[in-house]
Motif scaffolding. Sequence first.
Motif, short mmCIF file in Angstrom:
data_model
loop_
_atom_site.label_atom_id
_atom_site.label_comp_id
_atom_site.label_asym_id
_atom_site.label_seq_id
_atom_site.Cartn_x
_atom_site.Cartn_y
_atom_site.Cartn_z
N TYR A 74 67.18 41.86 41.84
CA TYR A 74 67.62 40.52 41.46
C TYR A 74 66.78 39.51 42.23
CZ TYR A 74 71.72 42.77 39.47
OH TYR A 74 72.55 43.56 38.71
N GLY A 130 66.77 40.88 36.99
CA GLY A 130 67.94 40.03 37.16
C GLY A 130 67.64 38.70 37.82
N ILE A 152 68.90 35.14 38.76
CA ILE A 152 70.16 34.43 38.92
C ILE A 152 69.93 32.95 38.61
CG2 ILE A 152 72.10 33.90 40.44
CD1 ILE A 152 71.71 36.90 39.85
N LYS A 160 75.08 32.67 37.42
CA LYS A 160 75.21 34.03 36.89
C LYS A 160 73.84 34.59 36.54
CE LYS A 160 79.66 32.74 34.83
NZ LYS A 160 80.42 32.55 33.57
N VAL A 161 73.80 35.89 36.24
CA VAL A 161 72.54 36.49 35.80
C VAL A 161 72.12 35.81 34.50
CG1 VAL A 161 71.40 38.61 35.02
CG2 VAL A 161 73.08 38.70 36.87
#
Length: 232
Positions: free
Chosen positions: A71, A205, A207, A213-214
């Motif tokens: 992420y 991913g 953010i 949120k993703v």
Amino acid sequence: VFRDSLDVALAALSRHLQPHLQRTLRAVMWARAGTDAARLLDHTAYTQPALFALEYAQYELWRSWGVNAEYVAGHSIGELVAACVSGVFSLEDGVSLCAARGRLMGALPAGGEMVSIGASEAVVSLALVGHEREVSIAAVNAPEQVVIAGEGSVVREIAAGFTARGVRTKGLTVSHAFHSPRMEGMLEEFRKVAEGVKYGSAGRGLISNVSGKVAGEEVCRAEYWVRHVREA
């Protein structure tokens, strides 16, 4: 690796910045503290591309060590770096967005201010009622840490109200009131730049700063990056 990656990012940025900046970005980033050149780093036309170059080089350094993030996230201008390394757009398109963002924001009238307040989003939102055309929430950094931005006199008045109640407040060193109504004058010009970017996929991913949120495919459209300038 860090130096080489920084050089790549600075070279890409310079192609967009050279006609608009009085000093080179590299000279300002490494200027001796207290000099006129060093003070330019507080102006957003320099701050944003400097952050982009630094963060891009940091990411490439970590990647060379085998740190492959599942992420990625970045704060404000940092989300452009996060989107770039996650495959939303190329480095060249990322720096074009970054350079235009800093240049267009820097050309807006000065006079706005930003203040960090040690209170919740809900509590701060109540204090902004009636002032929405001058001030807005610029960032929600933690459950009890919110930044407001907008017209200087109104920002100071709201902050003083919190200080009087014993709430911690801190003015930020900025050239403009980011993520506030004072940004609206550059949105259409920025939209034109964002519409010229070639978008890929949301990649790993990412953010979203806008939603927390993703991110999905919304980050692959110009409208997202326009909202990203204005919204908290």
